[in-house]
Motif scaffolding. Structure first.
Motif, PDB file in Angstrom:
ATOM      1  N   SER A  33      44.096  12.070 -35.501  1.00  0.00           N
ATOM      2  CA  SER A  33      42.672  11.839 -35.691  1.00  0.00           C
ATOM      3  C   SER A  33      42.250  10.545 -34.837  1.00  0.00           C
ATOM      4  O   SER A  33      41.134  10.051 -34.669  1.00  0.00           O
ATOM      5  N   GLU A  34      43.474   9.706 -34.520  1.00  0.00           N
ATOM      6  CA  GLU A  34      43.107   8.356 -33.829  1.00  0.00           C
ATOM      7  C   GLU A  34      43.124   8.260 -32.329  1.00  0.00           C
ATOM      8  O   GLU A  34      42.847   7.588 -31.559  1.00  0.00           O
ATOM      9  N   ALA A  35      43.590   9.734 -31.861  1.00  0.00           N
ATOM     10  CA  ALA A  35      43.573   9.920 -30.493  1.00  0.00           C
ATOM     11  C   ALA A  35      42.456   9.297 -29.672  1.00  0.00           C
ATOM     12  O   ALA A  35      42.811   8.436 -28.443  1.00  0.00           O
ATOM     13  N   MET A  36      41.307   9.407 -29.932  1.00  0.00           N
ATOM     14  CA  MET A  36      40.314   9.179 -29.385  1.00  0.00           C
ATOM     15  C   MET A  36      39.835   7.499 -29.370  1.00  0.00           C
ATOM     16  O   MET A  36      39.392   6.912 -28.317  1.00  0.00           O
ATOM     17  N   ALA A  37      40.576   6.884 -30.335  1.00  0.00           N
ATOM     18  CA  ALA A  37      40.149   5.591 -30.377  1.00  0.00           C
ATOM     19  C   ALA A  37      41.444   4.708 -29.635  1.00  0.00           C
ATOM     20  O   ALA A  37      41.060   3.528 -29.331  1.00  0.00           O
ATOM     21  N   GLU A  38      42.668   5.134 -29.523  1.00  0.00           N
ATOM     22  CA  GLU A  38      43.719   4.526 -28.962  1.00  0.00           C
ATOM     23  C   GLU A  38      43.543   4.439 -27.568  1.00  0.00           C
ATOM     24  O   GLU A  38      44.310   3.560 -27.108  1.00  0.00           O
ATOM     25  N   ARG A  39      42.929   5.567 -26.935  1.00  0.00           N
ATOM     26  CA  ARG A  39      43.051   5.756 -25.307  1.00  0.00           C
ATOM     27  C   ARG A  39      41.677   6.134 -25.019  1.00  0.00           C
ATOM     28  O   ARG A  39      41.044   6.813 -25.681  1.00  0.00           O
ATOM     29  N   VAL A  40      41.319   5.691 -23.633  1.00  0.00           N
ATOM     30  CA  VAL A  40      39.907   5.940 -23.065  1.00  0.00           C
ATOM     31  C   VAL A  40      40.226   7.512 -22.755  1.00  0.00           C
ATOM     32  O   VAL A  40      39.538   8.302 -23.076  1.00  0.00           O
ATOM     33  N   PHE A  41      41.432   7.455 -21.907  1.00  0.00           N
ATOM     34  CA  PHE A  41      41.946   8.863 -21.396  1.00  0.00           C
ATOM     35  C   PHE A  41      42.885   9.497 -22.285  1.00  0.00           C
ATOM     36  O   PHE A  41      43.980   8.811 -22.283  1.00  0.00           O
ATOM     37  N   VAL A  42      42.599  10.713 -23.171  1.00  0.00           N
ATOM     38  CA  VAL A  42      43.539  11.071 -23.975  1.00  0.00           C
ATOM     39  C   VAL A  42      44.448  12.154 -23.425  1.00  0.00           C
ATOM     40  O   VAL A  42      45.368  12.691 -24.446  1.00  0.00           O
ATOM     41  N   GLY A  43      44.488  12.809 -22.360  1.00  0.00           N
ATOM     42  CA  GLY A  43      45.233  13.764 -21.954  1.00  0.00           C
ATOM     43  C   GLY A  43      44.431  15.121 -22.180  1.00  0.00           C
ATOM     44  O   GLY A  43      43.472  15.159 -22.469  1.00  0.00           O
ATOM     45  N   LYS A  44      45.103  16.376 -21.770  1.00  0.00           N
ATOM     46  CA  LYS A  44      44.575  17.523 -21.618  1.00  0.00           C
ATOM     47  C   LYS A  44      44.270  18.126 -22.936  1.00  0.00           C
ATOM     48  O   LYS A  44      44.852  17.660 -24.001  1.00  0.00           O
ATOM     49  N   SER A  45      42.933  18.780 -22.875  1.00  0.00           N
ATOM     50  CA  SER A  45      42.740  19.403 -24.262  1.00  0.00           C
ATOM     51  C   SER A  45      41.692  20.800 -23.700  1.00  0.00           C
ATOM     52  O   SER A  45      41.530  20.848 -22.532  1.00  0.00           O
ATOM     53  N   PHE A  46      41.340  21.347 -24.798  1.00  0.00           N
ATOM     54  CA  PHE A  46      40.692  22.744 -24.293  1.00  0.00           C
ATOM     55  C   PHE A  46      39.435  22.532 -23.487  1.00  0.00           C
ATOM     56  O   PHE A  46      39.252  23.240 -22.758  1.00  0.00           O
ATOM     57  N   PHE A  47      38.766  21.502 -24.047  1.00  0.00           N
ATOM     58  CA  PHE A  47      37.264  21.500 -23.257  1.00  0.00           C
ATOM     59  C   PHE A  47      37.744  20.827 -21.871  1.00  0.00           C
ATOM     60  O   PHE A  47      37.129  21.582 -20.908  1.00  0.00           O
ATOM     61  N   THR A  48      38.561  19.957 -21.671  1.00  0.00           N
ATOM     62  CA  THR A  48      38.665  19.679 -20.207  1.00  0.00           C
ATOM     63  C   THR A  48      39.511  20.491 -19.488  1.00  0.00           C
ATOM     64  O   THR A  48      39.194  20.789 -18.136  1.00  0.00           O
ATOM     65  N   ASP A  49      40.433  21.500 -20.052  1.00  0.00           N
ATOM     66  CA  ASP A  49      40.970  22.388 -19.284  1.00  0.00           C
ATOM     67  C   ASP A  49      40.024  23.455 -19.086  1.00  0.00           C
ATOM     68  O   ASP A  49      40.086  23.896 -17.688  1.00  0.00           O
ATOM     69  N   ALA A  50      39.056  24.040 -19.615  1.00  0.00           N
ATOM     70  CA  ALA A  50      38.054  24.856 -19.222  1.00  0.00           C
ATOM     71  C   ALA A  50      37.260  24.355 -17.936  1.00  0.00           C
ATOM     72  O   ALA A  50      36.999  24.955 -16.932  1.00  0.00           O
ATOM     73  N   TYR A  51      36.751  23.147 -17.994  1.00  0.00           N
ATOM     74  CA  TYR A  51      36.201  22.539 -16.948  1.00  0.00           C
ATOM     75  C   TYR A  51      36.744  22.352 -15.796  1.00  0.00           C
ATOM     76  O   TYR A  51      36.301  22.591 -14.585  1.00  0.00           O
ATOM     77  N   ALA A  52      38.175  21.990 -15.967  1.00  0.00           N
ATOM     78  CA  ALA A  52      38.875  21.840 -14.822  1.00  0.00           C
ATOM     79  C   ALA A  52      39.342  23.177 -13.817  1.00  0.00           C
ATOM     80  O   ALA A  52      38.960  23.199 -12.838  1.00  0.00           O
ATOM     81  N   LEU A  53      39.496  24.205 -14.712  1.00  0.00           N
ATOM     82  CA  LEU A  53      39.627  25.512 -14.042  1.00  0.00           C
ATOM     83  C   LEU A  53      38.711  25.892 -13.323  1.00  0.00           C
ATOM     84  O   LEU A  53      38.636  26.441 -12.101  1.00  0.00           O
ATOM     85  N   MET A  54      37.478  25.942 -14.166  1.00  0.00           N
ATOM     86  CA  MET A  54      36.219  26.209 -13.418  1.00  0.00           C
ATOM     87  C   MET A  54      35.811  25.457 -12.015  1.00  0.00           C
ATOM     88  O   MET A  54      35.652  25.997 -11.037  1.00  0.00           O
ATOM     89  N   GLY A  55      36.302  24.283 -11.949  1.00  0.00           N
ATOM     90  CA  GLY A  55      35.845  23.325 -11.016  1.00  0.00           C
ATOM     91  C   GLY A  55      36.948  23.826  -9.799  1.00  0.00           C
ATOM     92  O   GLY A  55      36.626  23.750  -8.532  1.00  0.00           O
TER      93      GLY A  55
END
Ligand SMILES: NC(=O)c1ccc[n+]([C@@H]2O[C@H](COP(=O)([O-])OP(=O)(O)OC[C@H]3O[C@@H](n4cnc5c(N)ncnc54)[C@H](O)[C@@H]3O)[C@@H](O)[C@H]2O)c1
Length: 428
Positions: A229-251
């Motif tokens: 639950s701290e992931a978003m507060a610890e880093r600006v760029f948090v690594g891959k996740s399912f939202f970014t995966d979906a956008y990336a594949l479509m791109g």
């Protein structure tokens, strides 16, 4: 995730493919489509009464820009224009802009143009709100609070800066380009209108699309972090996740479908739309997942050779993929599908399919004129040690790379890219 690629034909990932973490940072107002720029004045109006529009000399005299400014004025906005944005955003040019408008700062700072204009607008808004110089904010989470609202209107289909929490500047006091990363830098509003890219010449189109493709590939290949639950507060760029995966594949799919088409026929409306959407999706993906080694190397490469960002990351991405392949066999299999490589006749060994994805990325970029050897950037062999060392300084990008990197590994990647010899990275 590693192992063999098994095409399922399903749209939904299987349980084991779906990462357990989803995160997304994005603007409050986001509009995409032909003609959407005509909604910009109303959107700015909802954010304030006055606007400073930052653009470059070429854009400032274009019909599209003059029409936009006329619409702002017609909407009752007190509108000022700064038309001296410089490519790659030298810090002095942003300081000059902030100094000029410090006495009577606008409610909204609007960037109209390529990534340089958008990043210039983000940093101008930061300086007009919190004072100081860009160097005070280099790194992550250094911006102390919200900034004056930013609206971003891109005119290249590449950087995705209209939605990202980062601005990249050129600081003559440093050997490499530097980033200011903070969720406060995400524009409040992004208006993404493919018609604004119709005037992009083929080389600019290719560089920008290479940038977008690299964003999608690096975000999709990025490291996965524990979903705390701290992931978003610890880093600006948090690594891959399912939202970014979906956008990336479509791109990736959109770029594969339309890059060569637009290169052959710059008037293709559907192709221009695909590339603009791919750039936006790449921005949404990278803005949360983050990029990796190709971007780490481009920062010093671009600074030393004064070559465009997209040309650099485009040249580097096949080598970085080749290095990362052993750690990302399943992901590169998915990229192969997104690239449209035929499913039939695929080798049952996932590594072969993954390697075919890397080959196709190199072929696609080469076909639109991206030089795939760093020798063609004016780099000297004697600079390779320096380049590898400087690349390692981009810590957030190095840590985001799926396969661990040290300076020896970085040296191998830059040497392979310098010689145009991916085979030296294959199989190791
Ligand atoms: N903040 C981010 O998330 C992010 C991501 C990637 C790259 N960047 C940065 O973006 C910058 C590169 O941006 P870019 O690739 O868009 O190029 P750019 O903004 O530097 O523009 C390059 C040239 O293209 C011209 N141009 C722009 N739009 C045009 C159009 N529609 N028709 C004809 N000419 C046009 C510009 O006038 C300029 O001469 C770099 O500084 C890079 O570091 C930022």
């Amino acid at each position: 995730v590693t192992g063999d690629y098994r095409p399922s034909g399903d749209l939904l990932p299987t349980d084991e493919q779906l990462p357990s973490f989803g995160a997304l940072r994005s603007p409050r107002h986001l509009a995409f489509g032909e003609g959407q720029r005509h909604g910009a004045a109303r959107a700015v109006r909802s954010l304030g009464d006055s606007a400073l529009v930052c653009t470059d000399k070429r854009m400032a005299t274009s019909d599209d820009f003059l029409e936009l400014v006329a619409e702002f004025k017609a909407a009752g906005l007190n509108t000022a224009v700064f038309s001296d944005v410089e490519a790659e955003v030298p810090v002095d040019s942003v300081l000059a802009c902030a100094d000029r408008f410090r006495a009577d700062p606008p409610d909204v700072v609007v960037g109209v143009g390529g990534g340089s204009c958008l990043d210039h607008a983000k940093v101008t808004s930061l300086l007009l709100t919190h004072g100081g110089a860009p160097a005070d904010y280099y790194g992550e989470f250094k911006v102390p609070g919200p900034t004056r609202a930013v609206m971003a209107i891109p005119t290249t289909a590449g950087t995705g800066s209209e939605v990202t929490p980062v601005a990249v500047v050129l600081d003559p006091g440093r050997d490499t380009k530097v980033g200011i990363s903070s969720p406060y830098l995400i524009p409040a509003a992004a208006i993404v209108d493919p018609e604004l890219t119709y005037s992009c010449p083929p080389t600019l189109t290719a560089h920008a699309a290479a940038d977008a493709l690299a964003h999608c590939i690096e975000s999709f290949s990025a490291t996965s972090r524990p979903p705390t639950s701290e992931a978003m507060a610890e880093r600006v760029f948090v690594g891959k996740s399912f939202f970014t995966d979906a956008y990336a594949l479509m791109g990736i799919s959109l770029t594969a479908r339309s890059l060569e088409t637009v290169h052959r026929d710059p008037t293709s409306r559907s192709g221009r739309r695909d590339l603009m959407l791919a750039a936006l999706l790449g921005g949404l993906a990278l803005g949360t997942a983050g990029t990796a080694a190709a971007h780490a190397i481009q920062y010093p490469l671009g600074s030393a050779t004064h070559t465009p960002h997209g040309m650099g990351v485009g040249a580097l991405i096949p080598y970085v993929m080749e290095y990362n392949l052993p750690e990302r066999i399943a992901e590169f299999g998915e990229i192969a599908t997104a690239l449209g490589l035929p499913l039939s006749g695929r080798h049952p060994d996932g590594r072969t399919t993954a390697a075919a994805a890397v080959d196709r990325v190199a072929e696609l970029l080469g076909s639109v004129g991206i030089p795939l050897r760093l020798q063609e950037f004016g780099l000297q062999e004697a600079q390779l040690d320096w380049l590898a060392e400087q690349s390692m300084n981009a810590k957030r990008l190095v840590e985001n790379n799926p396969r661990p990197l040290d300076v020896t590994a970085m040296r191998r990647i830059v040497e392979a890219a310098y010689r145009g010899d991916r085979a030296t990275l294959r199989g190791s």
